[in-house]
Design a protein around this motif. Structure first.
Motif, PDB file in Angstrom:
ATOM      1  N   ASN A 202       0.853  -1.190   0.000  1.00  0.00           N
ATOM      2  CA  ASN A 202       0.000   0.000   0.000  1.00  0.00           C
ATOM      3  C   ASN A 202       0.887   1.238   0.000  1.00  0.00           C
ATOM      4  O   ASN A 202       2.036   1.190   0.433  1.00  0.00           O
ATOM      5  CB  ASN A 202      -0.896   0.005   1.240  1.00  0.00           C
ATOM      6  CG  ASN A 202      -1.865   1.166   1.253  1.00  0.00           C
ATOM      7  OD1 ASN A 202      -2.785   1.218   0.453  1.00  0.00           O
ATOM      8  ND2 ASN A 202      -1.657   2.107   2.150  1.00  0.00           N
ATOM      9  N   HIS A 203       0.347   2.337  -0.496  1.00  0.00           N
ATOM     10  CA  HIS A 203       1.132   3.576  -0.513  1.00  0.00           C
ATOM     11  C   HIS A 203       0.226   4.782  -0.340  1.00  0.00           C
ATOM     12  O   HIS A 203      -1.000   4.697  -0.492  1.00  0.00           O
ATOM     13  CB  HIS A 203       1.902   3.702  -1.838  1.00  0.00           C
ATOM     14  CG  HIS A 203       0.997   3.773  -3.047  1.00  0.00           C
ATOM     15  ND1 HIS A 203       0.407   4.938  -3.459  1.00  0.00           N
ATOM     16  CD2 HIS A 203       0.584   2.815  -3.894  1.00  0.00           C
ATOM     17  CE1 HIS A 203      -0.329   4.699  -4.539  1.00  0.00           C
ATOM     18  NE2 HIS A 203      -0.247   3.419  -4.819  1.00  0.00           N
ATOM     19  N   LYS A 253       0.294   6.954   9.628  1.00  0.00           N
ATOM     20  CA  LYS A 253      -0.769   6.144  10.226  1.00  0.00           C
ATOM     21  C   LYS A 253      -1.841   5.819   9.198  1.00  0.00           C
ATOM     22  O   LYS A 253      -2.328   4.671   9.124  1.00  0.00           O
ATOM     23  CB  LYS A 253      -1.396   6.859  11.423  1.00  0.00           C
ATOM     24  CG  LYS A 253      -2.450   6.004  12.152  1.00  0.00           C
ATOM     25  CD  LYS A 253      -3.010   6.726  13.362  1.00  0.00           C
ATOM     26  CE  LYS A 253      -3.935   5.801  14.174  1.00  0.00           C
ATOM     27  NZ  LYS A 253      -5.086   5.310  13.410  1.00  0.00           N
ATOM     28  N   THR A 254      -2.220   6.795   8.395  1.00  0.00           N
ATOM     29  CA  THR A 254      -3.228   6.555   7.360  1.00  0.00           C
ATOM     30  C   THR A 254      -2.749   5.498   6.377  1.00  0.00           C
ATOM     31  O   THR A 254      -3.503   4.604   5.975  1.00  0.00           O
ATOM     32  CB  THR A 254      -3.555   7.863   6.617  1.00  0.00           C
ATOM     33  OG1 THR A 254      -4.039   8.835   7.545  1.00  0.00           O
ATOM     34  CG2 THR A 254      -4.621   7.631   5.543  1.00  0.00           C
ATOM     35  N   CYS A 255      -1.481   5.586   5.974  1.00  0.00           N
ATOM     36  CA  CYS A 255      -0.910   4.610   5.046  1.00  0.00           C
ATOM     37  C   CYS A 255      -0.930   3.210   5.658  1.00  0.00           C
ATOM     38  O   CYS A 255      -1.328   2.242   4.997  1.00  0.00           O
ATOM     39  CB  CYS A 255       0.518   5.012   4.674  1.00  0.00           C
ATOM     40  SG  CYS A 255       1.307   3.908   3.476  1.00  0.00           S
ATOM     41  N   ALA A 341       9.361   5.884   4.035  1.00  0.00           N
ATOM     42  CA  ALA A 341       8.686   7.178   4.126  1.00  0.00           C
ATOM     43  C   ALA A 341       9.646   8.332   3.872  1.00  0.00           C
ATOM     44  O   ALA A 341      10.852   8.216   4.107  1.00  0.00           O
ATOM     45  CB  ALA A 341       8.046   7.346   5.502  1.00  0.00           C
ATOM     46  N   SER A 342       9.082   9.447   3.396  1.00  0.00           N
ATOM     47  CA  SER A 342       9.911  10.629   3.176  1.00  0.00           C
ATOM     48  C   SER A 342       9.062  11.893   3.268  1.00  0.00           C
ATOM     49  O   SER A 342       7.840  11.863   3.123  1.00  0.00           O
ATOM     50  CB  SER A 342      10.601  10.565   1.810  1.00  0.00           C
ATOM     51  OG  SER A 342      11.596  11.568   1.711  1.00  0.00           O
ATOM     52  N   ILE A 349       4.794  14.625   1.284  1.00  0.00           N
ATOM     53  CA  ILE A 349       5.005  13.483   2.175  1.00  0.00           C
ATOM     54  C   ILE A 349       4.535  12.243   1.440  1.00  0.00           C
ATOM     55  O   ILE A 349       3.485  12.272   0.776  1.00  0.00           O
ATOM     56  CB  ILE A 349       4.201  13.608   3.491  1.00  0.00           C
ATOM     57  CG1 ILE A 349       4.555  14.883   4.247  1.00  0.00           C
ATOM     58  CG2 ILE A 349       4.429  12.385   4.382  1.00  0.00           C
ATOM     59  CD1 ILE A 349       3.639  15.165   5.418  1.00  0.00           C
ATOM     60  N   ASN A 350       5.296  11.148   1.529  1.00  0.00           N
ATOM     61  CA  ASN A 350       4.825   9.901   0.941  1.00  0.00           C
ATOM     62  C   ASN A 350       5.359   8.713   1.727  1.00  0.00           C
ATOM     63  O   ASN A 350       6.298   8.840   2.517  1.00  0.00           O
ATOM     64  CB  ASN A 350       5.165   9.788  -0.549  1.00  0.00           C
ATOM     65  CG  ASN A 350       6.628  10.045  -0.860  1.00  0.00           C
ATOM     66  OD1 ASN A 350       7.477  10.031   0.031  1.00  0.00           O
ATOM     67  ND2 ASN A 350       6.935  10.271  -2.122  1.00  0.00           N
TER      68      ASN A 350
END
Length: 357
Positions: A202-203, A253-255, A341-342, A349-350
């Motif tokens: 997932n992303h 958290k959503t990811c 993450a970055s 943000i991803n």
């Protein structure tokens, strides 16, 4: 089910090591062009305490960003045993292209990806090479794009590279220049057909441009006597820090929640190496959102202490170091989950959740 898995990785770390003592004789100014009151010894000590940076790498004068990207790509191909001609895409994340030591101008024509493909001597015209400027989260975003190509059936093998030369675009009279460094990392993402989900699970990506677009910008040297109008990388460090610790944890958290993977199953967090204090704060806040703070020790490998912040290259370099057992106490185990993450310029943000095959 088509899965996207990492088949090989590589990195390039410049040979020039710059310790903190290097900056003790530097003349630093504030944004108004006034000399800093603090002594350089205190400035350097404070920076090390907050960021934990003791040393960083600077690119050799005879090399460019595209050279670093090529070296990392070659190592990824060698480690995986994959034929370069079988690559469907080469995606290179960067922000400043090739920069000469004595001519600080962005050079992206041809693209860095095209230069890498040329250096690899790939003949296949259907190996599509393109660049991705997306701030520090560029490599993670490249992985997300590559995952789309693979899961759609459009591609089977994709090289994703993060390469950056920040030492040549940093204002030598801005104390923030001590944070930045150079380097490159690369991975090969490959299609794997099996029923059990592995690889990228997932992303999630977000861009907060309305209020935060200009936390990282380009500007003239803080030294009013600087000999020309060269534009250097500038950042509003305090506002950037506040944005990151407030916004990154909720995004992660959503990811994670959308992936359906419980937090306790994530055994590694590979996050952009921007500031050690900030990264630890982000991780603790993430665990606090789940009612389980602070974060357990050993979850987040860190490279910033010796390598500094080399932007888009930090996460792929970190991955390569762990994958090749060059970080004591860290390893990827089959079936375990990791969070990549970055956060960076944009502000962007991803993140993606990854299961090791």
């Amino acid at each position: 089910m088509i899965n996207s898995i990492i088949k090989g990785s590589g990195k390039y770390l410049p040979n020039i090591k710059i310790p903190n003592d290097y900056f003790l004789t530097r003349k630093f100014y504030d944004s108004d062009g006034q000399p800093l009151v603090k002594s350089n010894k205190d400035i350097v000590a404070t920076l090390q305490k907050i960021t934990e940076i003791r040393e960083r790498r600077y690119l050799e004068d005879n090399l460019m960003t595209s050279d670093m990207a090529y070296f990392a790509a070659k190592e990824a191909l060698d480690s995986s045993g994959i034929d370069a001609e079988s690559l469907d895409y080469i995606i290179v994340a960067h922000n400043f292209g090739d920069i000469l030591p004595d001519n600080k101008r962005v050079d992206i024509c041809p693209t860095i990806a095209a230069r890498v493909k040329h250096k690899l001597a790939i003949k296949n015209p259907y190996t599509v090479a393109y660049d991705l400027p997306f701030g520090c989260p560029g490599w993670v975003q490249g992985m997300i794009q590559a995952n789309y190509y693979i899961k759609s059936g459009d591609a089977k093998r994709i090289m994703v590279i993060g390469a950056e030369n920040l030492s040549r675009i940093s204002d030598p009279h801005d104390m923030d220049s001590m944070i930045f460094s150079d380097g490159a990392g690369a991975v090969i993402l490959e299609a794997l057909e099996q029923k059990e989900p592995v690889g990228i699970i997932n992303h999630l990506t977000r861009s907060d441009t309305l209020e935060h677009a200009h936390l990282l910008t380009m500007g003239a040297s803080y030294n009013k006597d600087y000999p020309d109008s060269t534009l250097f990388l500038k950042m509003n460090g305090r506002k950037l820090y506040e944005y990151a610790i407030k916004t990154v944890p909720t995004t992660l958290k959503t990811c994670i929640d959308r992936s359906g993977i419980p937090l306790e199953k994530i055994k590694k967090v590979l996050i952009h190496q921007a500031n050690a204090k900030m990264d630890h704060n982000i991780l603790d806040r993430l665990f606090h959102l789940y009612g389980d703070a602070p974060a357990p020790a050993g979850l987040m490998p860190m490279s910033i202490q010796e390598l500094g912040n080399n932007s888009v290259a930090t996460v792929p370099i970190l991955y390569d170091m762990v994958a090749k057992s060059s970080m004591e106490g860290h390893a990827f185990l089959t079936g375990e989950y990791a969070l990549f993450a970055s956060v960076g310029a944009g502000m962007n943000i991803n993140a993606f959740v990854y299961r090791h095959p």
